[in-house]
Design a protein around this motif. Sequence first.
Motif, PDB file in Angstrom:
ATOM      1  N   LEU A  11      14.787 -22.267 -17.961  1.00 36.21           N
ATOM      2  CA  LEU A  11      14.202 -22.113 -16.626  1.00 36.21           C
ATOM      3  C   LEU A  11      13.513 -23.384 -16.141  1.00 36.21           C
ATOM      4  CD1 LEU A  11      12.576 -18.613 -17.222  1.00 36.21           C
ATOM      5  CD2 LEU A  11      14.813 -19.114 -16.232  1.00 36.21           C
ATOM      6  N   THR A  12      13.450 -23.551 -14.818  1.00 34.82           N
ATOM      7  CA  THR A  12      12.710 -24.672 -14.223  1.00 34.82           C
ATOM      8  C   THR A  12      11.220 -24.366 -14.358  1.00 34.82           C
ATOM      9  OG1 THR A  12      14.380 -24.522 -12.511  1.00 34.82           O
ATOM     10  CG2 THR A  12      12.643 -26.149 -12.168  1.00 34.82           C
ATOM     11  N   ALA A  27       8.913 -21.852 -12.019  1.00 33.54           N
ATOM     12  CA  ALA A  27       9.841 -21.101 -11.176  1.00 33.54           C
ATOM     13  C   ALA A  27      10.180 -21.835  -9.881  1.00 33.54           C
ATOM     14  CB  ALA A  27       9.302 -19.697 -10.871  1.00 33.54           C
ATOM     15  N   VAL A  43      12.324 -23.586  -7.210  1.00 35.26           N
ATOM     16  CA  VAL A  43      13.735 -23.477  -6.836  1.00 35.26           C
ATOM     17  C   VAL A  43      14.198 -24.858  -6.386  1.00 35.26           C
ATOM     18  CG1 VAL A  43      15.395 -22.352  -5.321  1.00 35.26           C
ATOM     19  CG2 VAL A  43      13.387 -21.091  -6.110  1.00 35.26           C
ATOM     20  N   PHE A  67      20.987 -14.381  -3.789  1.00 36.65           N
ATOM     21  CA  PHE A  67      20.129 -13.243  -4.143  1.00 36.65           C
ATOM     22  C   PHE A  67      20.532 -12.059  -3.260  1.00 36.65           C
ATOM     23  CE2 PHE A  67      15.497 -11.536  -4.161  1.00 36.65           C
ATOM     24  CZ  PHE A  67      15.770 -10.733  -5.265  1.00 36.65           C
ATOM     25  N   LYS A  82      25.805 -14.310 -15.842  1.00 32.57           N
ATOM     26  CA  LYS A  82      24.999 -14.327 -17.064  1.00 32.57           C
ATOM     27  C   LYS A  82      23.597 -14.802 -16.722  1.00 32.57           C
ATOM     28  CE  LYS A  82      25.023 -16.077 -21.789  1.00 32.57           C
ATOM     29  NZ  LYS A  82      23.702 -16.710 -21.758  1.00 32.57           N
ATOM     30  N   LEU A  83      22.589 -14.025 -17.124  1.00 24.69           N
ATOM     31  CA  LEU A  83      21.206 -14.392 -16.845  1.00 24.69           C
ATOM     32  C   LEU A  83      20.748 -15.472 -17.821  1.00 24.69           C
ATOM     33  CD1 LEU A  83      19.706 -10.846 -16.220  1.00 24.69           C
ATOM     34  CD2 LEU A  83      20.250 -12.569 -14.511  1.00 24.69           C
ATOM     35  N   LYS A  84      19.899 -16.373 -17.319  1.00 21.33           N
ATOM     36  CA  LYS A  84      19.408 -17.471 -18.155  1.00 21.33           C
ATOM     37  C   LYS A  84      18.341 -16.995 -19.131  1.00 21.33           C
ATOM     38  CE  LYS A  84      20.074 -21.151 -14.783  1.00 21.33           C
ATOM     39  NZ  LYS A  84      19.390 -21.991 -13.799  1.00 21.33           N
ATOM     40  N   TRP A 103      14.793 -17.899 -21.505  1.00 26.91           N
ATOM     41  CA  TRP A 103      13.525 -18.517 -21.095  1.00 26.91           C
ATOM     42  C   TRP A 103      13.477 -20.019 -21.282  1.00 26.91           C
ATOM     43  CZ3 TRP A 103      10.532 -21.091 -24.665  1.00 26.91           C
ATOM     44  CH2 TRP A 103      10.734 -20.786 -26.017  1.00 26.91           C
TER      45      TRP A 103
END
Lengths: 393, 97
Positions: free
Chosen positions: B9-10, B13, B15, B24, B2-4, B6
């Motif tokens: 998110l950190t 971006a 990581v 990935f 499942k994609l996060k 908005w």
Amino acid sequence: MPKIVAVTGNEAVAEALRQVDPDVCAAYPITPQTDIMQRFSSFASNCKVKTEMILVESEHSAMSACVGASAAGGRVITATSSQGLALMWEILWIASGDRLPIVMPLVNRALSAPINIHGDHSDGMGARDCGWIQLWSENAQESYDNTIQAFRIAEHMDIRLPAMVCLDGFIISHSINRMEYLEDEKVKNFVGDFKQLNPLLNIEKPVSYGPLILTDYYMEYRKAHEHVMSKVPGVVMQVADEFEKMTGRKYGLFETYRLEDAEVGIVVLNSAAGTTKDVIDDFRAKGIKAGLLKPRLYRPFPYAQVGEALKHLKAVCVLDRADAFGGSFGPLFMDIASSLYIQDKKPLMFNRIYGLGGRDYMPDQAELVLNELAETVKTGKVKSVKEYIGVRE
Amino acid sequence: MKLKGWKELTPGAVVTEPGSSKKFKTGSWRAFKPKWIEENCIQCLFCWIYCPDMAVKVKDGKRGEFDYDYCKGCGICALECPGKKGNKAIVMEEEGK
């Protein structure tokens, strides 16, 4: 006690930077900004600040070094003008996209060609949509105060965005103004310590900056950026309130001058606002109800609040010290028009382009505009939406 | 997966999980697929050294099959492969054939 001084705008900004004493500064000289960094680098050479100065070969490298230093965990500054900002353009987006709270005074200067070193807003306007915060300043005092407040706004934990502090080249940067300096301790306490959210140099918690974000996430990051921009005005007001408690000087998202009961208004940025206010007083004395709105937080632009402040007017003239070629109108006009678009009732509006390449903005230009505003109210018609003023035929 | 959204998110971006690039999977980028011909392989491991990703699996010092989750089909392994007696141990084949 605050110290009352007579200094140039550049001197005032350099003094604010000395008092903040950031960790890293990477800059490249360019007129009319050079003076700020020349002064700041002598503070560094004479141990007045602990800042690490990074010698770079261009503004592209200056901003790149700032990005690295900020990601590493430092409080970072630079300063630039005109072509320098243009050369930084690519990295401006990286600084904002990486959410790095770099503070950068921008001494506004015209863009080449034809080459010109004087005050003009083309540089800042070109970078208005790159995700940075922009604070604009009328005089040396505002440049100094905005520089100090910029650190708090940019570094606010809800924000974490880079910020530019704009002041007019030569007109402010090189003219001596009377102003007040705060005590070093007060500035230090006001800005506080800086703590990077995810420092690269924390080897206990390794992180990576600048990953590839493709179709699956790019839009979500842009939405998140747009959302954080929407929180900036609230933080700007919060910081301004604290600043007022310390100094007695009141700041808002924008300044209004005799606007509440006005029938006609001028919207103008930076140094030209001073001259305009004087002429407004003359017109008030003649019975013409004129007022002024001077944006301070230009990005993100407080559309709703600006629209509310202007909607009661019968006519508004927006003065732009930059043109947006092919966009039909000056950049400030387009923002003011957008602010009023959402209002049910709106004034008649026109746009005048003035002062490009540092051409003097004289009281007669403000008079011309105010007379035209009065005429517009009388006839109910805008003669011409956009014209250059103070230009030879 | 499942994609996060908005809001999850950190900022910037960043990581925060080391080594997470292995999540990935870039195999879908491939237009040409390397094929391993075991009888021509001399186990020199050039393919493993030259692979810019992690698509060549090695176990107990021996080369195994390709991990196609990470192979973008760049063809470097096939180019570098010395093969045996002039016969390549890695050849590139068009995907979808």
